[in-house]
Design an enzyme around this catalytic site. Sequence first.
Site, mmCIF file in Angstrom:
data_model
loop_
_atom_site.group_PDB
_atom_site.id
_atom_site.type_symbol
_atom_site.label_atom_id
_atom_site.label_comp_id
_atom_site.label_asym_id
_atom_site.label_seq_id
_atom_site.Cartn_x
_atom_site.Cartn_y
_atom_site.Cartn_z
ATOM 1 C CD GLU A 151 85.720 76.052 -59.703
ATOM 2 O OE1 GLU A 151 84.931 77.151 -59.897
ATOM 3 O OE2 GLU A 151 86.041 75.305 -60.529
ATOM 4 C CG PHE A 185 98.331 75.602 -66.639
ATOM 5 C CD1 PHE A 185 97.821 76.577 -67.194
ATOM 6 C CD2 PHE A 185 97.713 74.256 -66.582
ATOM 7 C CE1 PHE A 185 96.691 76.677 -67.939
ATOM 8 C CE2 PHE A 185 96.275 74.443 -66.803
ATOM 9 C CZ PHE A 185 96.022 75.899 -67.737
ATOM 10 C CD GLN A 186 94.578 75.789 -63.928
ATOM 11 O OE1 GLN A 186 93.959 73.556 -64.207
ATOM 12 N NE2 GLN A 186 92.730 75.690 -64.853
ATOM 13 C CE LYS A 239 96.998 65.021 -61.737
ATOM 14 N NZ LYS A 239 97.406 65.662 -63.623
ATOM 15 C CG MET A 290 70.449 96.580 -47.073
ATOM 16 S SD MET A 290 68.579 97.268 -46.397
ATOM 17 C CE MET A 290 67.994 95.677 -45.108
HETATM 18 C C1 TPP Z 1 78.722 90.415 -53.113
HETATM 19 C C2 TPP Z 1 78.103 91.221 -52.481
HETATM 20 N N1 TPP Z 1 77.760 92.294 -53.637
HETATM 21 C C3 TPP Z 1 78.045 93.236 -53.314
HETATM 22 C C4 TPP Z 1 76.854 93.667 -51.957
HETATM 23 C C5 TPP Z 1 76.366 95.412 -51.535
HETATM 24 N N2 TPP Z 1 74.965 94.698 -51.057
HETATM 25 C C6 TPP Z 1 74.313 93.933 -49.849
HETATM 26 S S1 TPP Z 1 72.815 93.858 -50.004
HETATM 27 C C7 TPP Z 1 72.699 94.710 -51.825
HETATM 28 C C8 TPP Z 1 71.492 95.002 -52.687
HETATM 29 C C9 TPP Z 1 70.748 93.204 -53.149
HETATM 30 O O1 TPP Z 1 69.681 93.738 -53.867
HETATM 31 P P1 TPP Z 1 68.794 91.694 -54.341
HETATM 32 O O2 TPP Z 1 69.677 91.073 -54.291
HETATM 33 O O3 TPP Z 1 67.580 92.603 -55.349
HETATM 34 O O4 TPP Z 1 68.005 92.029 -52.825
HETATM 35 P P2 TPP Z 1 67.730 93.371 -52.041
HETATM 36 O O5 TPP Z 1 68.148 93.771 -51.266
HETATM 37 O O6 TPP Z 1 66.514 94.008 -53.187
HETATM 38 O O7 TPP Z 1 65.878 92.357 -51.397
HETATM 39 C C10 TPP Z 1 74.244 94.423 -52.603
HETATM 40 C C11 TPP Z 1 74.547 95.365 -53.748
HETATM 41 C C12 TPP Z 1 77.568 92.357 -50.833
HETATM 42 N N3 TPP Z 1 76.470 92.396 -49.730
HETATM 43 N N4 TPP Z 1 77.663 91.401 -51.799
#
Ligand code: TPP
Lengths: 184, 559
Positions: free
Chosen positions: B43, B105-106, B155, B469
């Site tokens: 979803e 439920f749900q 529902k 990042m």
């Molecule tokens: C749902 C979620 N969890 C954690 C983060 C924290 N976060 C931001 S950038 C990143 C790294 C992303 O890694 P990747 O998808 O391999 O992309 P890259 O930066 O290597 O291009 C993380 C963990 C986030 N933005 N969103």
Amino acid sequence: MNNKQLFTVIVFSENTVGLLNQITVIFTRRQLNIETLSVSPSAIPGIHKFTITTFVDRDMIDKVVKQIDKRVDILKAYYHTDEDLVYQEIALYKLSAELFTGMNEVEALIRKYNARVLDVNSDYIVLEKSGHYEETQALFDELKQCIGKGVLQFIRSGRIAVTKSRIERLSDMLAAVEDKIQRK
Amino acid sequence: MIFALISEGVDTIFGYPGGQVIPLYDSLYDYGQDIRHILVRHEQGATHAAQGYARVSGKVGVALVTSGPGATNTITGIADAMMDSTPIVVISGQVPSPLLGTDAFQEIDVIGITQPITKWAYQIRKPEEIAWAVSRAFYIASTGRPGPVVLDFTKDAQVGTLDYKYSKVTHIRSYQPAPEPEPASIAAAADIINNAMRPLALVGQGVILGGAERELKLFLEKADIPAASTMLGLSAMPSGYRLNKGMLGMHGNVGPNRKTNECDVLIAIGMRFDDRVTGNPEFYARQAKIIHFDIDLSEIGKNIPADIAVPGDVKETLPAVTALLKPAVHTEWISKFEPDEQEEYDKVIAPMLNPPADAPLNMGEVVHRVAQAAGKDAVLVTDVGQNQMMGVRYFRYDCTRSVVTSGGLGTMGFGLPAAIGAKFGAPERTVCLFVGDGGLQMTVQELGTIMQEHTNVKIILLNNRFLGMVRQWQELFFNKRYSATTMENPNFTAIAEAYNIKSRSASTRAELSEAIAEMFALDEAFLLAVEVATDSMVYPMVPAGAAISNIIMGDDNNE
Ligand SMILES: Cc1ncc(C[n+]2csc(CCOP(=O)(O)OP(=O)(O)O)c2C)c(N)n1
């Protein structure tokens, strides 16, 4: 920016479910305490009025009120300082009849504070006093001093307030909205 | 409900069925010609797809899910749409109204959970409310500053019957979509701009949402004002446009970030001074007079105080100000961007685009090459992380509504489902998704949706085998202690193959060229898995909490 003062927020809303929640989360998200809250139908059928007091600085209250105003079901939100308002709170005091009877000092307090006797029976007596926070609190403090545990219950309502201004902003706003819809 | 949706012009729904929406799905079965239902694999994907659809088409995206876990799975997408002002309507099933509050439920308190992250959330408990609530939902989602709306649909209301009558909502007395333009503030803004020596315009997504791209151009040209956009404002102006000075913010272009602290008048148009744009507000444009155009009164003065507020829809307020502008020429001021542009090109861009032959591939050159091959009307979709910053920096924009990315919430996993939605929203345009190895694996199951619907999206995986990042922050600010950011990855092309999606991997420049050519030659979905350098960084960078003009240009030339 630590110029906190008491602001009174007055909110007019449609009478839809969940509105109180929508308003309170705007305060809690910013770690603001709601000091008092009072909700009731307003003079205009179908419109509810919230009166909320909170200690904040002016910059923050301005932002908070804009956020409240932005919610779809809110007609209008305003904020005021005490100078803009005529306001009251109401307090009830339940006193043990046993300790009370014959105590001239308590009778003197009732007169001094202009309190009203709402209910008397052989077990207890209930007083009512309306006024500003300091006044209802002062009566409580004096009763406490005088009869101690004889004060069985004490409750104070949230603030209610009307504005001193000659302009009735909500009615004006509603008229403007109606006018705009007509023109469309 | 289905009639009501058709009356609102809905042609596509992204959804996932379950116990409390079976009746609704049953009716949908009869209206397949009018409404196309796209079965997602989770979803969250339905909400992001609805966002992607809305962002490229300008129409309201619709997601349909069941109660309980179906509804809670949509929370991330709803929050994302709230932060990025994206018009979507999420319809969730709910237990029959007599069971409400019994922990049936749900059963879950969807309204309570979603109220803080929606523009409006409403529970429909009677069939009589359907037409009213649906019409109101679409009106609220799409007008003013757009945003998500949740309709929680019990529902029993789904199975009740009534004579259907629909009338479109055209106003709500407690809701003013856009404040009336104020002649006084319009005149004041024009006056300040007419006296500006070094004006700079900041373009936000408000310009795109308001459909005011043309009005913006006329405004900028009349007074010869250089402009830069926020990440979500990208593509409001084409990339090569003379007055377009690039992107603002943490990984934005050097020119506009520096000039923010040198201009004498800063003109913010439909943007909200996010902290990723401003850096430390204490050191933000202190020298400038600030004019703020916005449709949302609560944004004006929220983060950065405005000297002149111009409330209203920029589609109306911009032309009103333009009419009062004196034609001006700011050649000398505009030429001052050149040294910054040159410096950024020399220190950051050129090394990316012309790397030594034996260097591993880098994200910048991959994006650049894909953008060149993608053609003029391509839509850029990104996930979050380095791939996102490199995507938005190195892609090229020719027309508006060409960028779909998660700005305010920064949601990893957004990219793949959003790309699917974007393709449904703009079937004639090429959709290019750049995604990291981390983010792809957050919603990788949507490859199943692509397989089933034959959705032609070009997926470019920038695989650096790191949560890049986060790794970048660890390298710069945490002593190179790479805590929990290395990734042991699966064979991505094998995954694509399992989903019957064509794919190719590339780790050299020759392989990349061939693979890009093959990808665009095919009229179907494609996964291009590119092995990029594991240790690259995104520059320029303004460290969080620093002044916006305090820019790191590379590994060893901190400014
Ligand atoms: C749902 C979620 N969890 C954690 C983060 C924290 N976060 C931001 S950038 C990143 C790294 C992303 O890694 P990747 O998808 O391999 O992309 P890259 O930066 O290597 O291009 C993380 C963990 C986030 N933005 N969103």
